[in-house]
Design an enzyme around this catalytic site. Structure first.
Site, short mmCIF file in Angstrom:
data_model
loop_
_atom_site.label_atom_id
_atom_site.label_comp_id
_atom_site.label_asym_id
_atom_site.label_seq_id
_atom_site.Cartn_x
_atom_site.Cartn_y
_atom_site.Cartn_z
N GLY A 1 0.77 -1.19 0.10
CA GLY A 1 0.12 -0.05 -0.04
C GLY A 1 0.74 1.26 -0.10
CB ALA A 2 1.79 3.63 1.61
CG MET A 3 8.58 2.34 2.77
SD MET A 3 8.34 0.76 3.95
CE MET A 3 9.69 1.33 4.97
CD GLU A 4 7.02 1.92 7.61
OE1 GLU A 4 6.25 1.78 6.70
OE2 GLU A 4 7.53 1.20 8.46
CG ASN A 5 10.47 4.97 2.58
OD1 ASN A 5 10.93 4.16 2.82
ND2 ASN A 5 9.66 5.43 1.49
CD GLU B 1 2.35 3.55 5.29
OE1 GLU B 1 3.54 3.51 5.84
OE2 GLU B 1 1.64 2.58 5.10
CD GLU C 1 4.03 -2.44 9.73
OE1 GLU C 1 2.98 -1.67 9.84
OE2 GLU C 1 5.06 -1.71 9.05
N1 B3K Z 1 6.02 -0.98 6.08
C1 B3K Z 1 5.26 -1.10 4.93
C2 B3K Z 1 5.46 -2.42 4.48
C3 B3K Z 1 6.83 -2.94 3.80
C4 B3K Z 1 6.41 -4.23 3.15
C5 B3K Z 1 7.73 -4.75 2.72
N2 B3K Z 1 7.76 -6.00 1.82
C6 B3K Z 1 3.75 -0.50 4.82
C7 B3K Z 1 3.17 -0.24 6.15
O1 B3K Z 1 2.95 -1.25 6.93
O2 B3K Z 1 3.04 0.71 6.23
ZN ZN Z 2 2.82 -0.09 8.56
#
Ligand code: B3K
Ligand code: ZN
Length: 886
Positions: A270-274, A307, A329
């Protein structure tokens, strides 16, 4: 960079084997020269021996199919051939003092279809590093407990990539040679490399100013495909709401000068919290009335918040190792659920969260892929981004809070933020804060993280007319799961109410063990295998409303008569259990019908149920979205789960259809009246109240059409033609999709023509057609894989078409010929050559194969075995196939 490692499956990683690294990385300086096929990356690491590691140990950095060009240690060149392979860089005897390692690698982002590491989406350079993608960019200690301060310089063609972003704050930018420019970013917060991100592209942007409570000025920006900027406003509003909410509810402020979100079309999740630079699947950013449904808006609000919330729960405090994944998570899902509950209807939010938990997590917990919320071992970490880690992980936090109460929960969170800020933590660290804030021993509670499987709570009640007491007996047990036969009781909060025959709530007073907290809040703790609660001053035989708000994530076994369920449906003051009563009654009727159909008899119907349902729908004023939830009868997958073994999906489909058709026929007039009454000419607004009315109106049409095919098709077609927003358009098209009429095909065609250049809308069209419960759907889906709009390399397309077929069309996926299984297994194999994570997700649709009746079970097993026998499987797909068959 091949999708597959050359050798057999990697060795399993075990939690018990954890030890700190032998070296630490203090700072990382990265220099990217972006190029479509030959990007150059120079990485300069400041390393030092870890006092907690083994002195004099070799330094081994992870690589993922890298092409190294040169390396040096303290500016002295290293012999590449001696130290580096594509997957590893080894310094046999590193200095036992701080030293600098510099390595240059070359990457081909254009051929990276795995969407892990640096890749291109529609020409935009972007990254995805969680869990282990950073090693596909450069050599590193690619694990979350190595936290460093990153400075990143990005250089690219000014025309191709006018926007250059990375984590942290912008430091400097300018021209660098003919047609090229650069930007330097510095992130002052130490972070693990999975939070690294970089974006370079020609994107359109919207901006907003935000000032934190303590006065920090933050520039918020969302970057999207040019021309779609106007579709990013709802995401921006959601972001601002989320930032305020985290300040208000958790006292957490944002900590950089900028917060960037970039939406891309090719994204596995869905998305990534970088840190400071979230990268999103554009599905969770782009929305206007004409392109997105109310459900899309709700998802955008929750994913943007999720995120953002990771900035504290995940980034400032990260995980010591990937076994602790739920630490970030589960907690962050819990936080986003509460946020959405505050923005919308709490009851509806809880119902949809529980629906999702039951649909995705319960089957996982009951099948061969079951695992602990904190696993003991894994082969492929990417396969553990599961409903168990996320959704059950969130339920555990919710239960913790119910057990220790609001104040101790927030005191514990404050302690956690204070104590572990800037660190990589464990579940023990986390629970320790709550043990301290509540003064409770949470040793038994910790079992929730270590024990797989969904507990079953059995409830019986006895009324004593003489003594005017009501005795409730609760007992719990958890069935065995793979590799875990012995299960212990888990401490759980059970929220209880008693309802009199007149529908009124009866005050809770315990006969012996008076406990004001339990009585005031109605939350009773079941800690051991069983508990007996005696309530006094109960005038008449009550009906117990148990596990209100779904306080414990369990399967409840309570013997309630149909009269009891009707009473709860009409009078329960707890909206969750009111909804649950309708679900339970419908499920009971449909399960009996399933058995009848298999025995060659007629399905059952209940006028009383239908009439009670109509009452609930007509009393919609306070919360129309809730009424819409009442109207949504249990799905075929819900029924299969309740039935448990010897599952016959075709009989389930017929039984469910019979009840829906019957309800639609009996309530024709009332449904139609309600449908008309809910019609609105107001301009579209995505707010919860308006969305609720649309949801209820569409639910009425859906039930009406189930009982009145030709009339229903006519109304649906007219709604389809007139609709000015995607919610009503899709509502109508989805009704039509279940009616085999020429109108359906015409509507499908016109929808395609209207939206063929909008992939996210075509995804809806794919999903609808993939879920038509008719024998020729498989050939339709096969045909659709050949249309131009379908592309196996784009995860959204694969999930929309193949994922919807496998998970949302049990009737066809489980076709008695086994062709559905073959098809999905073949597609998973095809996807495996492109994006192993997508392939593994597809194959997880087989997670409940053992519960099927014998004929289908054998065919599903055959399809899984065929996958396993294929040579050149990715570790991801092999892991799922192996565990599913184990
Ligand atoms: N932390 C990411 C998920 C990364 C997936 C790696 N295969 C999204 C989230 O839970 O916010
Ligand atoms: Zn997450």
């Amino acid at each position: 960079m091949s999708a597959h490692s050359d050798s057999a499956a990697p060795a399993p990683v075990r939690l018990a084997d954890y030890r700190p690294t032998d070296y630490l990385i203090d700072t990382v300086d990265l220099d990217f020269r972006l190029d479509a096929t030959a990007t150059r990356v120079v990485s300069r690491l400041r390393l030092r021996p870890n006092p907690a590691g083994r002195a004099g140990a070799p330094l081994v950095l992870d690589g993922g199919g890298l092409k190294p060009l040169r390396a040096s240690l303290d500016n002295l060149p290293l012999d590449l051939a001696a130290v580096a392979t594509p997957d590893r860089l080894t310094i046999a005897e590193p200095p036992q003092r701080p030293f600098t390692l510099e390595v240059e690698t070359e990457l081909d982002p254009s051929s990276n279809t795995q969407l892990e590491g640096l890749y291109r989406s529609n020409g935009t350079f972007c990254t995805q590093c969680e869990a282990e993608g950073f090693r596909r960019i450069t050599y590193y200690l690619d694990r979350p407990d190595v936290m460093a301060v990153f400075t990143t310089r990005v250089e690219a063609s000014k025309e191709e990539a006018p926007i250059l972003l990375s984590n942290g704050n912008p430091v400097e930018s300018g021209a660098s040679g003919p047609g090229r420019h650069y930007a330097i970013w510095h992130d002052p917060h130490p972070k693990p490399c999975y939070l690294f991100a970089l974006v370079g592209g020609d994107l359109g942007s919207i901006e907003e100013d935000f000032t934190t409570t303590s006065g920090r000025k933050v520039k918020l920006a969302i970057h999207v495909e040019k021309g779609k900027e106007h579709r990013a406003h709802y995401a921006m509003e959601s972001l601002v709401h989320a930032m305020r909410w985290d300040e208000f509810v958790y006292g957490r402020e944002y900590d950089l000068d900028v917060f960037n979100i970039v939406a891309v079309s090719d994204f596995t999740m869905g998305a990534m919290e970088n840190k400071g630079l979230n990268i999103f699947n554009d599905k969770y950013i782009l929305a206007i009335a004409e392109t997105a449904t109310d459900a899309d808006y709700a998802h955008i609000e929750s994913v943007v918040a999720h995120e953002y919330f990771h900035n504290w729960t995940g980034n400032r405090i990260t995980c010591r190792d990937w076994f602790q994944l739920c630490l970030k998570e589960g907690l962050t899902v819990y936080r986003d659920q509460e946020f959405s509950g505050d923005q919308r209807s709490r009851a509806v939010q809880r119902i949809s969260d529980v629906r999702a938990l039951r649909a995705a997590q319960f089957p996982e917990d009951a099948g061969p892929l079951a695992h602990n919320v904190r696993p003991d071992t894994y082969c492929e970490i990417n396969n553990f981004y599961t409903a168990t880690i996320y959704e059950k992980g969130a339920e555990i936090i919710r239960m913790l809070r119910a057990l220790i109460g609001h104040d101790a929960y927030h005191a514990g969170m404050a302690l956690y933020f204070e104590r572990f800020d800037g660190k990589a933590a464990t579940i023990e660290d986390f629970l320790g804060c709550f043990a301290e804030s509540s003064g409770r021993d949470l040793g038994d509670f910790a079992r929730w993280y270590a024990q797989a499987g969904t507990p079953r709570v059995h409830v019986t009640g006895v009324f004593d007319a003489q003594a005017k007491t009501y005795t409730l007996r609760l007992s719990q047990s958890t069935p065995p799961t793979p590799g875990q036969t012995e299960k212990k009781p888990l401490p759980m909060p059970i929220r209880i109410g008693l309802i009199g025959r007149d529908g009124a709530e009866i005050p809770l007073v315990q006969d012996h063990a008076h406990n004001w907290r339990e009585e005031k809040f109605g939350v009773f703790e079941l800690a051991g295998p069983e508990r007996t609660i005696v309530f006094k001053d109960v005038p008449t035989p009550p009906v117990a409303s148990v596990n209100r708000r779904f306080s414990a994530a369990v399967i409840l076994e309570q013997e309630l008569s149909e009269d009891d369920l009707l009473l709860l449906m009409a009078h329960d003051s707890d909206p969750f259990n009111k909804w649950q009563a309708a679900q339970s009654l419908a499920s009971r009727l449909m399960i009996r019908s399933t058995a009848a159909i298999r025995a060659g008899e007629m399905p059952e119907f209940s006028d009383l149920f239908a009439l009670a349902l109509a009452d609930a729908l007509e009393h919609y004023e306070t919360d129309p979205a809730f009424a819409a939830q009442m109207a949504a009868l249990p799905t075929e997958n819900d029924l299969a789960r309740d039935i448990g073994t010897d599952v016959d999906p075709e009989a389930i489909f017929l039984a469910r259809k019979a009840l829906r058709d019957g309800v639609g026929r009996l309530l024709s007039q009332r449904l139609l009246t309600l449908y008309d009454k809910l019609q609105s000419d107001a301009p579209y607004s995505p707010d919860a109240a308006s969305a609720g009315r649309r949801a209820l109106r569409n639910a009425c049409l859906d039930l009406y059409a189930a009982g009145n095919h030709s009339d229903g098709a006519e109304i649906a077609l007219s709604q389809f033609q007139r609709a000015t927003n995607m919610t009503d358009k899709m509502g109508a098209l989805s009704v039509l999709s279940r009616l085999p009429t020429p109108a359906r095909e015409k509507a499908m065609e016109s929808f395609y023509r209207a939206h063929c250049d909008e992939p996210l809308i075509i995804d809806k069209w794919f999903s609808l057609q993939a879920t038509i419960p008719e024998p020729d759907t498989l050939s339709r889906v096969k045909r659709l894989t050949k249309v131009h709009a379908f592309n196996i390399a784009t995860p959204n397309r694969v999930y929309a078409l193949i994922g919807a077929f496998a998970n949302g069309n049990p009737y066809c996926f489980n076709d008695v010929s086994g062709e559905g299984y073959q098809f999905v297994a073949d597609l998973a194999l095809q996807a495996d050559g492109v994006n192993p994570q997508v392939a593994a997700r597809l194959l997880s649709a087989f997670r409940s194969w053992r519960n099927l009746e014998a004929g289908r079970r054998a065919l599903a097993e055959q399809a899984l075995r065929k996958v396993l026998e294929t040579t050149k499987l990715s570790p991801d797909l092999r892991d799922i196939a192996q565990r599913a068959l184990a």
